[in-house]
Write a protein that holds these residues in place. Structure first.
Motif, PDB file in Angstrom:
ATOM      1  N   ARG A   2       0.852  -1.194   0.000  1.00  0.00           N
ATOM      2  CA  ARG A   2       0.000   0.000   0.000  1.00  0.00           C
ATOM      3  C   ARG A   2       0.889   1.246   0.000  1.00  0.00           C
ATOM      4  O   ARG A   2       1.753   1.388   0.874  1.00  0.00           O
ATOM      5  CB  ARG A   2      -0.902   0.011   1.227  1.00  0.00           C
ATOM      6  CG  ARG A   2      -1.955  -1.078   1.228  1.00  0.00           C
ATOM      7  CD  ARG A   2      -2.789  -1.005   2.496  1.00  0.00           C
ATOM      8  NE  ARG A   2      -3.910  -1.936   2.441  1.00  0.00           N
ATOM      9  CZ  ARG A   2      -4.818  -2.079   3.397  1.00  0.00           C
ATOM     10  NH1 ARG A   2      -4.713  -1.354   4.518  1.00  0.00           N
ATOM     11  NH2 ARG A   2      -5.802  -2.942   3.263  1.00  0.00           N
ATOM     12  N   ALA A  21       3.170   6.778  -9.960  1.00  0.00           N
ATOM     13  CA  ALA A  21       1.963   6.253  -9.315  1.00  0.00           C
ATOM     14  C   ALA A  21       1.306   5.180 -10.182  1.00  0.00           C
ATOM     15  O   ALA A  21       0.882   4.121  -9.693  1.00  0.00           O
ATOM     16  CB  ALA A  21       0.986   7.383  -9.032  1.00  0.00           C
ATOM     17  N   TRP A  22       1.241   5.421 -11.479  1.00  0.00           N
ATOM     18  CA  TRP A  22       0.658   4.434 -12.377  1.00  0.00           C
ATOM     19  C   TRP A  22       1.556   3.216 -12.515  1.00  0.00           C
ATOM     20  O   TRP A  22       1.070   2.081 -12.631  1.00  0.00           O
ATOM     21  CB  TRP A  22       0.364   5.055 -13.742  1.00  0.00           C
ATOM     22  CG  TRP A  22      -1.080   5.400 -13.864  1.00  0.00           C
ATOM     23  CD1 TRP A  22      -1.645   6.643 -13.917  1.00  0.00           C
ATOM     24  CD2 TRP A  22      -2.164   4.471 -13.890  1.00  0.00           C
ATOM     25  NE1 TRP A  22      -3.011   6.542 -13.982  1.00  0.00           N
ATOM     26  CE2 TRP A  22      -3.363   5.222 -13.968  1.00  0.00           C
ATOM     27  CE3 TRP A  22      -2.252   3.081 -13.851  1.00  0.00           C
ATOM     28  CZ2 TRP A  22      -4.620   4.623 -14.010  1.00  0.00           C
ATOM     29  CZ3 TRP A  22      -3.515   2.480 -13.888  1.00  0.00           C
ATOM     30  CH2 TRP A  22      -4.675   3.252 -13.966  1.00  0.00           C
ATOM     31  N   LEU A  24       3.321   1.998 -10.154  1.00  0.00           N
ATOM     32  CA  LEU A  24       3.041   1.223  -8.948  1.00  0.00           C
ATOM     33  C   LEU A  24       1.760   0.411  -9.109  1.00  0.00           C
ATOM     34  O   LEU A  24       1.703  -0.779  -8.760  1.00  0.00           O
ATOM     35  CB  LEU A  24       2.916   2.157  -7.741  1.00  0.00           C
ATOM     36  CG  LEU A  24       4.204   2.830  -7.268  1.00  0.00           C
ATOM     37  CD1 LEU A  24       3.892   3.898  -6.236  1.00  0.00           C
ATOM     38  CD2 LEU A  24       5.185   1.805  -6.692  1.00  0.00           C
ATOM     39  N   ARG A  25       0.730   1.035  -9.646  1.00  0.00           N
ATOM     40  CA  ARG A  25      -0.535   0.322  -9.837  1.00  0.00           C
ATOM     41  C   ARG A  25      -0.366  -0.823 -10.830  1.00  0.00           C
ATOM     42  O   ARG A  25      -0.884  -1.921 -10.626  1.00  0.00           O
ATOM     43  CB  ARG A  25      -1.620   1.278 -10.336  1.00  0.00           C
ATOM     44  CG  ARG A  25      -2.060   2.316  -9.307  1.00  0.00           C
ATOM     45  CD  ARG A  25      -3.466   2.806  -9.578  1.00  0.00           C
ATOM     46  NE  ARG A  25      -4.445   1.770  -9.293  1.00  0.00           N
ATOM     47  CZ  ARG A  25      -5.752   1.885  -9.562  1.00  0.00           C
ATOM     48  NH1 ARG A  25      -6.213   2.992 -10.138  1.00  0.00           N
ATOM     49  NH2 ARG A  25      -6.589   0.923  -9.278  1.00  0.00           N
ATOM     50  N   CYS A  26       0.355  -0.575 -11.916  1.00  0.00           N
ATOM     51  CA  CYS A  26       0.556  -1.616 -12.922  1.00  0.00           C
ATOM     52  C   CYS A  26       1.391  -2.763 -12.381  1.00  0.00           C
ATOM     53  O   CYS A  26       1.301  -3.901 -12.873  1.00  0.00           O
ATOM     54  CB  CYS A  26       1.204  -1.030 -14.173  1.00  0.00           C
ATOM     55  SG  CYS A  26       0.100   0.059 -15.113  1.00  0.00           S
ATOM     56  N   GLY A  28       0.943  -3.891  -9.486  1.00  0.00           N
ATOM     57  CA  GLY A  28       0.066  -4.612  -8.571  1.00  0.00           C
ATOM     58  C   GLY A  28      -0.075  -4.006  -7.196  1.00  0.00           C
ATOM     59  O   GLY A  28      -0.718  -4.600  -6.317  1.00  0.00           O
ATOM     60  N   HIS A  29       0.479  -2.807  -6.979  1.00  0.00           N
ATOM     61  CA  HIS A  29       0.400  -2.183  -5.662  1.00  0.00           C
ATOM     62  C   HIS A  29      -0.868  -1.340  -5.529  1.00  0.00           C
ATOM     63  O   HIS A  29      -1.418  -0.851  -6.524  1.00  0.00           O
ATOM     64  CB  HIS A  29       1.645  -1.329  -5.408  1.00  0.00           C
ATOM     65  CG  HIS A  29       2.919  -2.110  -5.497  1.00  0.00           C
ATOM     66  ND1 HIS A  29       3.258  -3.088  -4.598  1.00  0.00           N
ATOM     67  CD2 HIS A  29       3.931  -2.073  -6.412  1.00  0.00           C
ATOM     68  CE1 HIS A  29       4.418  -3.621  -4.930  1.00  0.00           C
ATOM     69  NE2 HIS A  29       4.851  -3.019  -6.032  1.00  0.00           N
ATOM     70  N   ASP A  30      -1.318  -1.164  -4.312  1.00  0.00           N
ATOM     71  CA  ASP A  30      -2.517  -0.380  -4.007  1.00  0.00           C
ATOM     72  C   ASP A  30      -2.092   1.058  -3.752  1.00  0.00           C
ATOM     73  O   ASP A  30      -1.248   1.313  -2.880  1.00  0.00           O
ATOM     74  CB  ASP A  30      -3.202  -0.964  -2.778  1.00  0.00           C
ATOM     75  CG  ASP A  30      -4.626  -0.464  -2.595  1.00  0.00           C
ATOM     76  OD1 ASP A  30      -5.063   0.400  -3.383  1.00  0.00           O
ATOM     77  OD2 ASP A  30      -5.295  -0.941  -1.656  1.00  0.00           O
ATOM     78  N   VAL A  31      -2.643   1.985  -4.499  1.00  0.00           N
ATOM     79  CA  VAL A  31      -2.226   3.388  -4.439  1.00  0.00           C
ATOM     80  C   VAL A  31      -3.436   4.271  -4.125  1.00  0.00           C
ATOM     81  O   VAL A  31      -4.508   4.101  -4.707  1.00  0.00           O
ATOM     82  CB  VAL A  31      -1.601   3.830  -5.784  1.00  0.00           C
ATOM     83  CG1 VAL A  31      -1.298   5.332  -5.775  1.00  0.00           C
ATOM     84  CG2 VAL A  31      -0.337   3.040  -6.068  1.00  0.00           C
ATOM     85  N   ARG A  32      -3.238   5.199  -3.224  1.00  0.00           N
ATOM     86  CA  ARG A  32      -4.242   6.234  -2.969  1.00  0.00           C
ATOM     87  C   ARG A  32      -3.542   7.591  -2.949  1.00  0.00           C
ATOM     88  O   ARG A  32      -2.426   7.702  -2.447  1.00  0.00           O
ATOM     89  CB  ARG A  32      -4.967   6.002  -1.643  1.00  0.00           C
ATOM     90  CG  ARG A  32      -5.800   4.717  -1.626  1.00  0.00           C
ATOM     91  CD  ARG A  32      -6.561   4.538  -0.337  1.00  0.00           C
ATOM     92  NE  ARG A  32      -7.284   3.259  -0.336  1.00  0.00           N
ATOM     93  CZ  ARG A  32      -8.027   2.818   0.678  1.00  0.00           C
ATOM     94  NH1 ARG A  32      -8.134   3.555   1.791  1.00  0.00           N
ATOM     95  NH2 ARG A  32      -8.643   1.658   0.598  1.00  0.00           N
ATOM     96  N   LEU A  48      -6.329   7.815 -11.080  1.00  0.00           N
ATOM     97  CA  LEU A  48      -5.871   7.400  -9.760  1.00  0.00           C
ATOM     98  C   LEU A  48      -6.942   7.714  -8.719  1.00  0.00           C
ATOM     99  O   LEU A  48      -7.666   8.711  -8.842  1.00  0.00           O
ATOM    100  CB  LEU A  48      -4.570   8.122  -9.407  1.00  0.00           C
ATOM    101  CG  LEU A  48      -3.362   7.776 -10.280  1.00  0.00           C
ATOM    102  CD1 LEU A  48      -2.230   8.777 -10.050  1.00  0.00           C
ATOM    103  CD2 LEU A  48      -2.870   6.356 -10.000  1.00  0.00           C
TER     104      LEU A  48
END
Length: 389
Positions: A2, A21-22, A24-26, A28-32, A48
């Motif tokens: 996270r 940030a993207w 990280l999402r690609c 497989g991580h959870d981003v806020r 995002l």
């Protein structure tokens, strides 16, 4: 993992973080992304997830009574100090408005690390409050390093209100999307990555598809200048200065800025609203701009030489470093009238050395690890941050 990302509510500060940030999402991580309420739509437009914290802060309130250039009888050093003081009052004021909510969010969500854009100090405070690494993401050239001693008392006062002491303004690890030749040697715990421009969403206009018939010169002044001044006087002066030159001029603006330009521009001038600079600048022979990090770094990644007219915050240092690298010439804000813009544009367009300097920086940037490469090795990135904390 996270990852909580913290930003102040302006695109100039947030957009440089979007590619990582993207990535990280690609991976497989959870981003806020935590931001002030009025900025959630901008974050959401990037795809995002946004979380509103604190309350909206009007940046203009911090700049009332401060001109872009020294008043008569005031030295440059005094004026610079005043602007630095106002900058830190603004950044710590924004952080103070968000820190309480952001700490609560971090305690509830338990991120593995907090990534804060270089002035998103609420994220730095939240990371220390919950005991996770604070990872600073710069916008390009790291000018905050040289100002850390000036900034620290302002940050110490802010941190004390949340029961923290000894917090380093630079965080535990710095992610630097910038060619090494533009960064002074230092002892910062640093990981480098390629600058991948994100300038907002938007389609490719049909007029950008064919090669321009004449050298194309982009004129743009970013997001923050008009927020603070309510004008685009430099763009209007540049348009007037370029009148009659054998070039095509593109004035690149956000929708809210269009009314600040002439209703009927000269025939050789095209006004481009909401065209992402990463689509426009690769077609240009030069870009005239105010020295904001987003514009400078996008031009750098595209290998486009520049005319830079800095007016506030870190822009003079950006302009000096780009000039020293041979990729730009620069004018002081006080001398940037139509004639000066014309002479500077002619100089950059005529001398091959500027194109060569810009190409060197673009190649240096392209050789750095991509955001995807860093995101794929996030375990090591966080381990490096823990070693530096």
């Amino acid at each position: 993992m996270r990852i909580l990302i913290s930003t102040i509510g302006t695109a100039a500060h947030f957009y440089p973080v979007v590619p990582f940030a993207w990535a990280l999402r690609c991976a497989g991580h959870d981003v806020r992304v935590a931001c002030e309420p009025g900025f959630t739509a901008t974050v959401g437009a990037t795809g995002l997830p946004a979380v509103a914290v604190g309350h909206d802060v009007d940046l203009r309130t911090f700049w009332q009574g401060v001109a872009l250039e020294p008043a008569a009888g005031t030295g440059d050093d005094d004026h610079l100090r005043t602007r630095m003081e106002r900058s830190m009052a603004m950044f710590t004021g924004i952080a103070d408005a968000a820190a309480g909510d952001l700490i609560d969010l971090a305690r509830a969500w338990r991120p593995d690390a907090v990534v804060f854009e270089a002035r998103g100090y609420a994220g730095l405070i939240a990371a220390h409050s919950v005991g996770v690494p604070a990872i600073r993401h710069t916008w390009g050239i790291d000018t905050n390093y040289s100002r850390r001693d000036f900034d620290r008392p302002y940050l110490d006062e802010l941190c004390a209100r949340h029961g923290l002491t000894g917090v380093d303004p630079l965080g535990d690890l710095t992610l630097t999307p910038c060619p090494p030749s533009l960064t002074e040697p230092d002892e910062v715990n640093r990981a480098r990555l390629r600058y991948v421009p994100y300038n907002g969403s938007g389609g490719l206009p049909s007029w950008l598809i064919p090669a321009p018939e004449r050298p194309r010169v982009c004129v743009t002044w970013g997001h923050m200048f008009s927020q603070i001044t309510d004008n685009l006087h430099p763009i209007n002066q540049a348009i007037e200065g370029l009148r009659g030159l054998p070039v095509e001029v593109v004035a690149a603006v956000a929708p809210g800025q269009r009314a600040l330009l002439p209703a009927t521009p000269p025939p050789q001038v095209r006004v481009a609203e909401s065209v992402p600079l990463n689509l426009l600048l690769p077609t240009c022979a030069a870009v005239i701009n105010g020295g904001g990090a987003g514009t400078l770094m996008t031009a750098l990644s595209a290998g486009v030489p520049m005319v830079v007219v800095p007016s506030h915050t870190d822009e003079p240092e950006y302009a000096e470093r780009m000039s020293a690298a041979g990729a730009a010439t620069w004018l002081s804000y006080r001398e940037a009238d139509a004639g000066a813009f014309r002479a500077a544009a002619e100089k950059v367009l005529a001398a091959p050395s500027y194109q060569e300097g810009a190409a060197r920086l673009a190649a240096e940037n392209a050789a750095l690890p991509s955001p995807a490469a860093l995101a794929a090795g996030l375990d090591e990135v966080i381990a490096q941050a823990r070693r530096g904390g």
